[in-house]
Design an enzyme around this catalytic site. Structure first.
Site, PDB file in Angstrom:
ATOM      1  N   GLU A   9      28.490  45.120  44.052  1.00 42.11           N
ATOM      2  CA  GLU A   9      28.838  45.298  42.647  1.00 42.11           C
ATOM      3  C   GLU A   9      28.212  44.282  41.714  1.00 42.11           C
ATOM      4  O   GLU A   9      28.237  44.455  40.497  1.00 42.11           O
ATOM      5  CB  GLU A   9      30.355  45.309  42.465  1.00 42.11           C
ATOM      6  N   ASP A  82      33.732  44.602  46.833  1.00 40.22           N
ATOM      7  CA  ASP A  82      34.762  43.665  47.284  1.00 40.22           C
ATOM      8  C   ASP A  82      35.809  44.342  48.176  1.00 40.22           C
ATOM      9  O   ASP A  82      36.062  45.540  48.050  1.00 40.22           O
ATOM     10  CB  ASP A  82      35.454  43.023  46.075  1.00 40.22           C
ATOM     11  N   ASP A  84      38.971  45.095  48.376  1.00 40.20           N
ATOM     12  CA  ASP A  84      40.296  45.367  47.822  1.00 40.20           C
ATOM     13  C   ASP A  84      40.307  46.773  47.240  1.00 40.20           C
ATOM     14  O   ASP A  84      39.350  47.538  47.406  1.00 40.20           O
ATOM     15  CB  ASP A  84      40.677  44.317  46.769  1.00 40.20           C
ATOM     16  N   GLU A  86      40.078  47.849  44.136  1.00 39.89           N
ATOM     17  CA  GLU A  86      39.026  48.095  43.156  1.00 39.89           C
ATOM     18  C   GLU A  86      37.676  48.278  43.838  1.00 39.89           C
ATOM     19  O   GLU A  86      36.897  49.157  43.474  1.00 39.89           O
ATOM     20  CB  GLU A  86      38.963  46.934  42.158  1.00 39.89           C
ATOM     21  N   TYR A 299      37.080  35.310  49.750  1.00 38.34           N
ATOM     22  CA  TYR A 299      37.444  36.190  48.640  1.00 38.34           C
ATOM     23  C   TYR A 299      38.686  35.665  47.934  1.00 38.34           C
ATOM     24  O   TYR A 299      39.673  35.307  48.572  1.00 38.34           O
ATOM     25  CB  TYR A 299      37.687  37.607  49.154  1.00 38.34           C
ATOM     26  N   ARG A 301      40.729  37.084  45.506  1.00 38.08           N
ATOM     27  CA  ARG A 301      41.852  37.941  45.104  1.00 38.08           C
ATOM     28  C   ARG A 301      42.631  38.325  46.363  1.00 38.08           C
ATOM     29  O   ARG A 301      42.311  39.294  47.029  1.00 38.08           O
ATOM     30  CB  ARG A 301      41.346  39.174  44.355  1.00 38.08           C
ATOM     31  N   HIS A 345      43.733  40.524  54.526  1.00 38.31           N
ATOM     32  CA  HIS A 345      43.053  39.504  53.744  1.00 38.31           C
ATOM     33  C   HIS A 345      43.334  38.111  54.313  1.00 38.31           C
ATOM     34  O   HIS A 345      44.285  37.902  55.057  1.00 38.31           O
ATOM     35  CB  HIS A 345      43.500  39.562  52.286  1.00 38.31           C
TER      36      HIS A 345
END
Length: 857
Positions: A9, A82, A84, A86, A299, A301, A345
């Site tokens: 992204e 990423d 997650d 999103e 990461y 988040r 995560h």
């Protein structure tokens, strides 16, 4: 050789991982989301089971066309956004837009951008997880339903341009309710009595606090009661009644998750939640550290404290080698994650523990270094042994009075070796004492205190409260706070978040007409339902249907019943001075109430409204020692009373009050608008503005005043490699100057013509100087603006005086001086040229007069 396309992204991430993959891989980026619900339409077919309509974002049309062409010529396409919701949604949208068949597309995820992690991810490619995609779709459509339906209603009833959101409105409610708690709070006076003692014949002292008197707990409400107790206890004999010793341990804290990282960065570094996430993104996506380009942290988040076994082993080995085996616990420390955390995560940690902050400091900007050091120290400390203390509790008898003294001494620093913590207030080391031992009385000190209202939320404490209540998720904390600030619903005052008049009105309207949607527990329950969608336990369309049914009924009622508050009459009629019409209460876009003429736009008369709820000052018999006007008694923010001149603002004299209520002259100081770099409190200049440094009244941090030469050096812009990389081609971005000021431009010009605004968080911080503002006498501060550096008064916004700093400056003619001449203004208002090394060099000369050109005749 097979052709393989990898899509991420961001350009920075693409540039980093392209160095880890073989020549058969081509890495391109999508610049974030490529399609979304339409901006000019609702985009959700409620009647058709909430079917969304997606459109390619205008800024992504060329990107999608390029990716479609690249995908057509590839044998395999790896989607690597990423890890997650999103990121999964971006991958899903790319798959549909590029029309990729199932056998051609693969999904790869990695928690850290390192060579090993990236290669391992490609060895374990998987299909797109539709549960994650559906959870993201459900969240996006919920936000669209609330925002699209409520925002126009609020804008119509209050002021144009407002917005409402599913999470942001509940967060606003928390801030408003905390402010109401503060307004309703009644501060009460109380006193404490402490005694200063020593062993017989010794000078070393320690303190003990009065806990009981005549067998009852001590509650002292007035100065008279305190004085009476002190008078009684001064004549008593002090003797040790008991001594108890115990050993305690302080365990290491857990590694960071998103919320705790934002809290720590705000408390310790002064970063906003948005700044923290932006810098963390840079550290995650990859930084050139000389030998390689690599992601420095995992990461960012995440809501899980889980750490990979490989990382745990490497960290434990590093601790043993650097600090010794005593600092390595027998088993790895394991921490409990918050409820609903995604176990897949990891915690936010350094990708390589052996890569110490000081090793990479030359390759990082100041803010990147500070955040990386914060993450590194927290993670290493999390796997170290507890700190150990010896605690001594001593009971001291003095006639009817019982005092308690507590001492604490560290016997082993443990994790504090890496993560020093502030010492707790009251920590002291007690001498060796024996039961029955007599003590010498050195002093008996009563002290006045006031109960304090609950503190306003800061960004750190609001994030903690949102996490505690289960409102939002790691990816939403920073955007939520940013929206509240951008919409002027709240205002940041010395780091604290204070609701504006506009924010209070909006919150009250929403709570009144949408009690279910504004309920904290309902919002938390909705988040849990989205988690169930992600886990495949719940249908996402059912969640939308359950929400929309009740919401639509509340919306119809609100449209009919919600009253407009944009033009209400004030409690007392105020006539317009220009046209005579009764003025009405309106709201500015900055969130403040004001009186405006209803005849607008023909009549643009306005009046400010005074703050509500402010207590009237009480006039005293004391006179101002500067102008002779009566002094009035006021109460400060912390509940302390003081005297202020009634001639304000012509005279700004203030005085303190002693225990007898008599005026006490305060240490003279000159206030400024310059914020403390440590705690954000307004700094001041001691004396009558003559001190050589600024001092913080809260944390006592000092900031030395610099010569202009030193200030220019300290505010030099960071090297180009620290300004990020181009999100189109991956080349370094550089600083450029145009007609509209400074901007970032790709170093690959003219092949790449990408530009972007200069982020505020990369600009060097302001530096106070010895130069004095000729308008108010405060120090001038070197700052960065849209067109470069300039000198601004530290009294901003009260004083908005500025001096221009020319790009080209003449050398100082004084022999041996290496300064430069710059135009300055004297206290009398006259312009002159002075040396940038002032006060070391006091050379001055008149401003050169421009030569007038000869006219053609």
């Amino acid at each position: 050789m097979a052709k393989k396309l990898v899509i991420v992204e961001s350009g920075a991430k693409a540039r980093t991982i392209s160095r880890y993959l073989g020549r058969e891989f081509t890495v391109q980026h999508s610049r974030g989301h490529v399609r979304d619900l339409p901006a000019d339409q609702f985009g959700v077919d409620v009647e058709n089971d909430f079917e969304p309509t997606y459109r390619v974002l205008p800024r992504s049309e060329k990107v999608v066309a390029g990716l479609r062409k690249a995908a057509a010529g590839a044998d395999e396409v790896y989607l690597a956004p990423d890890p997650d919701r999103e990121g999964e949604a971006i991958a899903w949208h790319l798959k549909h837009l590029l029309e990729l068949p199932e056998e051609k597309v693969k999904r790869v995820t990695f928690n850290e951008v390192t060579r090993g992690a990236v290669r391992e991810a490609f060895e374990h490619a998987r299909d797109i997880d539709l549960n994650l995609v559906n959870a993201q779709q459900a969240r996006r459509i919920l936000d669209r339903i609330v925002g699209y339906e409520l925002s126009p209603l609020i804008s119509k009833k209050v002021v144009r341009g407002l917005s409402a959101g599913r999470v942001q409105s509940v967060a606003l409610r928390l801030v408003v309710e905390r402010e109401r708690e503060r307004d309703a709070f009644e501060s009460k006076e109380y006193w404490e009595v402490k005694v200063v003692l020593s062993r017989p014949g010794e000078s070393a002292t320690f303190e003990a606090e009065l806990r009981k008197f005549e067998g009852e707990d001590v509650e002292i409400a007035t100065a008279a009661q305190a004085d009476k107790l002190v008078g009684r206890l001064k004549t008593e004999t002090y003797k040790v009644a008991s001594v108890k010793k115990r050993a305690t341990r302080s365990k290491a804290p857990a590694p960071f998750i998103t919320s705790t990282l934002q809290q720590a960065a705000n408390n310790r570094l002064g970063f906003t939640a948005q700044q923290t996430m932006r810098i963390a993104q840079q550290l995650y996506e990859g930084v050139d550290i000389g030998t390689e380009t690599v992601g420095l942290i995992t990461y960012m988040r995440t809501d899980s404290t889980r750490v990979a076994k490989q990382a745990l082993g490497a960290c434990r080995r590093f601790i043993g080698q650097q600090y010794g085996d005593d600092y390595v616990p027998e088993k790895p420390n394991v921490f409990r994650s918050p409820k609903g955390a995604q176990a897949a995560h990891e915690a936010v940690r350094p990708t390589d523990t052996s890569r110490r902050p000081e090793d990479v400091r030359p390759h990082l900007s100041d803010r990147q270094y500070k955040l990386y050091e914060l993450v590194w120290r927290r993670f290493v400390a999390s796997q170290m042994t507890p700190a150990r203390f010896n605690v001594t509790d001593v009971q001291i008898q003095a006639g009817p009075g019982e005092f308690k003294a507590t001492g604490r001494q560290m016997t082993f620093d443990g994790f504090r070796r890496v993560l020093p913590l502030r010492e707790e207030s009251g920590d002291q080391v007690l001498p060796e004492l024996q039961e029955g031992q007599l003590l010498d009385l050195k002093d008996l000190v009563p002290s006045q205190h006031f109960t304090q209202p609950p503190a306003r939320y800061t960004e750190a404490t609001l994030v903690r409260e949102l996490e505690k209540q289960g409102i939002g998720r790691p990816s939403t904390y920073a955007p939520t706070i940013s929206t509240l600030l951008r919409r002027n619903y709240v205002r940041r005052e010395r780091r604290a978040l204070r609701p504006t008049d506009l924010g209070v009105v909006v919150a009250d309207l929403l709570v009144e007409h949408f009690p279910r949607e504004m309920d904290v527990s309902f919002t938390s329950k909705l988040e849990e339902e989205l988690d169930e969608v992600e886990e495949g336990k719940r249908q996402w369309r059912k969640t939308l249907a359950d929400f929309y049914g009740h919401f639509s009924r509340d919306l119809e009622k609100a449209k009919a019943q919600m009253q407009s508050v944009s033009a209400l009459a004030p409690p007392e009629e105020v006539l317009c001075e220009k046209c005579g019409l009764p003025m009405v209460v309106k709201f500015s876009r900055m969130g403040d109430r004001f009186l405006g003429c209803p005849g607008f736009p023909e009549c643009k008369s306005t009046k400010s409204l005074s703050a509500t709820g402010a207590e009237e000052p009480v006039e005293t018999e004391f006179k101002c020692d500067k102008c002779g006007a009566p002094m009035v008694r006021r109460t400060g923010r912390k509940g302390r009373e003081y005297l202020a001149c009634s001639a304000y603002p012509d005279c700004r004299n203030i005085m303190g009050l002693d225990r007898d209520g008599k005026p006490v002259k305060l240490e003279p100081r000159q206030s400024t608008g310059f914020s403390c770099p440590r705690c954000g409190q307004e700094m001041h200049v001691k004396g009558e503005g003559t001190a050589g440094e600024l001092t913080c009244g809260r944390c006592k941090q000092s900031a030395p005043m610099l010569t202009l030469e030193a200030a220019l050096e300290k505010t030099e812009f960071a090297p180009d490699e620290r300004l990020g990389v181009c999100d189109k081609c991956g080349a370094p971005m550089g600083m450029k100057r145009g007609r509209k000021g400074l901007f970032l431009a790709c170093s690959g010009y003219p092949d790449c013509k990408n530009t972007s605004p200069v982020p505020k968080d990369v600009l060097p911080g302001p530096q106070p100087t010895h130069e004095v503002c000729e308008k108010c006498g405060r120090p001038m501060v070197m700052r960065w603006g849209q067109f470069g550096r300039f000198l601004a008064c530290s009294g901003f916004p009260r004083c908005r005086n500025t001096w221009r700093v020319p790009a080209r400056r003449r050398e100082c003619p004084v022999e041996g001086c290496k300064g430069e001449l710059i135009k300055k203004v004297s206290p009398e208002g006259g312009e002159y040229c002075g040396c940038t090394r002032y006060p070391e060099c006091e050379h001055t000369e008149p401003v050169p007069q421009r030569k007038k050109g000869k006219g053609k005749g």
